[in-house]
Design a protein around this motif. Structure first.
Motif, PDB file in Angstrom:
ATOM      1  N   ASP A 125       0.832  -1.202   0.000  1.00 39.97           N
ATOM      2  CA  ASP A 125       0.000   0.000   0.000  1.00 39.97           C
ATOM      3  C   ASP A 125       0.868   1.253   0.000  1.00 39.97           C
ATOM      4  O   ASP A 125       0.581   2.239  -0.692  1.00 39.97           O
ATOM      5  CB  ASP A 125      -0.898  -0.023   1.239  1.00 39.97           C
ATOM      6  CG  ASP A 125      -2.186   0.749   1.040  1.00 39.97           C
ATOM      7  OD1 ASP A 125      -2.554   1.018  -0.115  1.00 39.97           O
ATOM      8  OD2 ASP A 125      -2.846   1.063   2.052  1.00 39.97           O
ATOM      9  N   ASN A 146       2.360   1.626  -3.352  1.00 40.42           N
ATOM     10  CA  ASN A 146       1.275   2.107  -4.208  1.00 40.42           C
ATOM     11  C   ASN A 146       1.154   3.624  -4.084  1.00 40.42           C
ATOM     12  O   ASN A 146       1.001   4.344  -5.080  1.00 40.42           O
ATOM     13  CB  ASN A 146      -0.029   1.420  -3.793  1.00 40.42           C
ATOM     14  CG  ASN A 146      -1.187   1.708  -4.728  1.00 40.42           C
ATOM     15  OD1 ASN A 146      -1.131   2.583  -5.570  1.00 40.42           O
ATOM     16  ND2 ASN A 146      -2.265   0.968  -4.567  1.00 40.42           N
ATOM     17  N   ASP A 189       2.060   5.993  -7.176  1.00 41.02           N
ATOM     18  CA  ASP A 189       0.925   6.622  -7.838  1.00 41.02           C
ATOM     19  C   ASP A 189       0.658   8.056  -7.397  1.00 41.02           C
ATOM     20  O   ASP A 189      -0.342   8.645  -7.801  1.00 41.02           O
ATOM     21  CB  ASP A 189      -0.343   5.796  -7.591  1.00 41.02           C
ATOM     22  CG  ASP A 189      -0.308   4.468  -8.341  1.00 41.02           C
ATOM     23  OD1 ASP A 189       0.707   4.178  -8.985  1.00 41.02           O
ATOM     24  OD2 ASP A 189      -1.290   3.709  -8.259  1.00 41.02           O
ATOM     25  N   ASN A 248       6.009  -2.943  -8.920  1.00 40.87           N
ATOM     26  CA  ASN A 248       5.907  -1.513  -8.594  1.00 40.87           C
ATOM     27  C   ASN A 248       7.297  -0.877  -8.512  1.00 40.87           C
ATOM     28  O   ASN A 248       7.526   0.228  -9.025  1.00 40.87           O
ATOM     29  CB  ASN A 248       5.194  -1.320  -7.254  1.00 40.87           C
ATOM     30  CG  ASN A 248       3.700  -1.126  -7.413  1.00 40.87           C
ATOM     31  OD1 ASN A 248       3.186  -1.089  -8.520  1.00 40.87           O
ATOM     32  ND2 ASN A 248       3.001  -1.011  -6.310  1.00 40.87           N
ATOM     33  N   SER A 281      -0.509   0.024 -10.240  1.00 42.55           N
ATOM     34  CA  SER A 281      -0.387  -0.767  -9.018  1.00 42.55           C
ATOM     35  C   SER A 281      -1.575  -1.707  -8.865  1.00 42.55           C
ATOM     36  O   SER A 281      -1.443  -2.818  -8.337  1.00 42.55           O
ATOM     37  CB  SER A 281      -0.299   0.157  -7.796  1.00 42.55           C
ATOM     38  OG  SER A 281       0.860   0.950  -7.854  1.00 42.55           O
ATOM     39  N   SER A 282      -2.737  -1.250  -9.316  1.00 44.42           N
ATOM     40  CA  SER A 282      -3.941  -2.082  -9.234  1.00 44.42           C
ATOM     41  C   SER A 282      -3.782  -3.356 -10.046  1.00 44.42           C
ATOM     42  O   SER A 282      -4.040  -4.465  -9.572  1.00 44.42           O
ATOM     43  CB  SER A 282      -5.151  -1.303  -9.761  1.00 44.42           C
ATOM     44  OG  SER A 282      -5.274  -0.069  -9.104  1.00 44.42           O
ATOM     45  N   ASP A 290      -7.645   2.942  -4.773  1.00 47.26           N
ATOM     46  CA  ASP A 290      -6.452   2.145  -4.494  1.00 47.26           C
ATOM     47  C   ASP A 290      -6.355   1.633  -3.063  1.00 47.26           C
ATOM     48  O   ASP A 290      -5.830   0.535  -2.838  1.00 47.26           O
ATOM     49  CB  ASP A 290      -5.202   2.946  -4.862  1.00 47.26           C
ATOM     50  CG  ASP A 290      -4.991   2.964  -6.367  1.00 47.26           C
ATOM     51  OD1 ASP A 290      -5.991   3.068  -7.102  1.00 47.26           O
ATOM     52  OD2 ASP A 290      -3.849   2.854  -6.830  1.00 47.26           O
ATOM     53  N   SER A 310      -7.416   1.225 -13.059  1.00 42.94           N
ATOM     54  CA  SER A 310      -6.113   1.832 -12.843  1.00 42.94           C
ATOM     55  C   SER A 310      -6.205   3.353 -12.855  1.00 42.94           C
ATOM     56  O   SER A 310      -6.597   3.942 -13.865  1.00 42.94           O
ATOM     57  CB  SER A 310      -5.144   1.366 -13.936  1.00 42.94           C
ATOM     58  OG  SER A 310      -3.983   2.171 -13.934  1.00 42.94           O
TER      59      SER A 310
END
Length: 331
Positions: free
Chosen positions: A17, A20, A24, A93, A105-106, A190, A275
């Motif tokens: 997470d 992510n 992102d 990632n 990342s999704s 996310d 995404s």
């Protein structure tokens, strides 16, 4: 022993997470920073706060990730599937972050779940993958590109007699709102994916029934994503904000407004884990194309598209390798 394994899975999920978030962060703020609507650290703080708020707005996507992608694995082997899926997603990632490529990342997490399930000889809900992942993966960039282009054309027509300097100043202020909306949508989408994986681990370990998301899972997931976002992902930010097209404030606003609308619609209406990266990138391409086709650096866009195509299979491969490497730990 099983409780310890669940704790490990939860900790690794929060690491994912966090990655992510910094991977992102550019999705929410790259356009605002590129147009100088917001200072970089101010933009990151805004994105982190809105990510935190967005994570509390729904759990439909979390349920899709937790129960709609793979068949529920069992016991210690099942926990290993979840752990390997997270490792595969984290590895991809970090690779794409190092290369400065805005991958999803999704989709890395979805690919990780599929790869780990296949490596364990477990079941994949291919219908769910196609309906909730593949179809939105194809449609959302197309929709983002077209809607952003149409919105930009509308802005150009409505303000065709406006003074350029005055319009730029006004749209810079508007970008504060659109960037906040984009960050809210990122948190909504996310953070829920990590929630779904944590709940899947709890169900597999026998510590939870059903896929209703406990409040503490929401809090942990929101906090990790928000912290990762504030740490920033400058490599990817340069790609989105400067390398695809030289953005001005009206185009930055149009891209962010369109992308956030697509994120809200897919989360609340379709419960689809789309995404945020693909959505904002396609919107940037859409507004750029209204300037002139040659204004878009299509070579950079092509490299991004390659990363999109590779994300699910490469994350799946990394997760499968992680499962085979970690399998001795499951006894």
């Amino acid at each position: 022993m099983e409780l310890a394994a669940i704790v490990v899975v939860i900790l690794v999920a929060l690491v994912f997470d966090y990655t992510n978030g910094f991977h992102d962060a550019a999705n929410a703020i790259a356009t605002s920073v590129a147009t100088r609507a917001l200072a970089p650290r101010t933009a990151l703080a805004l994105a982190a706060v809105m990510n935190l708020v967005g994570a509390f707005l729904g759990t439909e996507v979390a349920s899709t990730v937790g129960s709609g992608i793979i068949e529920e694995p069992q016991g210690s082997s099942g926990l290993l599937v979840v752990l390997a899926a997270l490792v595969g997603a984290i590895v991809w990632n970090l690779i794409t972050w190092r290369l400065g490529l805005p991958s999803s990342s999704s989709h890395a997490l979805i690919g990780g779940l599929v790869g780990a399930a296949l490596a364990s000889s477990g079941g994949v809900q291919w219908g769910g993958v196609i309906e909730k992942v593949v179809i939105p993966m194809v449609l959302s960039p197309v929709v983002g590109f077209l809607l952003a282009g149409l919105l930009m054309l509308a802005i150009l027509w409505l303000f065709r007699r406006g003074r350029p300097q005055r319009l730029s100043r006004g749209f810079r202020h508007a970008q504060t709102v659109s960037a906040a909306a984009m960050a809210l949508g990122h948190g909504l989408q996310d953070a829920q994916k990590t929630m779904g994986v944590i709940v899947l681990a709890l169900v597999v370990g026998g510590y939870h029934e059903g896929f209703e998301i406990p409040w503490w899972v929401v809090l942990l997931s929101a906090g990790a994503l928000s912290a990762g976002t504030y740490s920033g992902g400058w490599r990817i930010m340069r790609t989105l904000g400067r390398r695809i097209i030289d953005l001005d404030p009206p185009r930055g606003f149009a891209a962010e407004a369109t992308a956030s609308a697509v994120l809200y619609t897919t989360a609340f209406v379709f419960a689809a884990p789309i995404s945020t990266t693909q959505t904002i990138t396609s919107a940037i391409l859409g507004v750029g194309a209204t300037k002139r086709l040659s204004a878009v650096r299509w070579g950079v866009a092509g490299n991004i598209a390659v990363a999109w195509v590779l994300t699910i299979p490469m994350a799946a491969l990394a997760a499968a390798l992680a499962f085979w490497a970690l399998r001795p730990l499951a006894g």
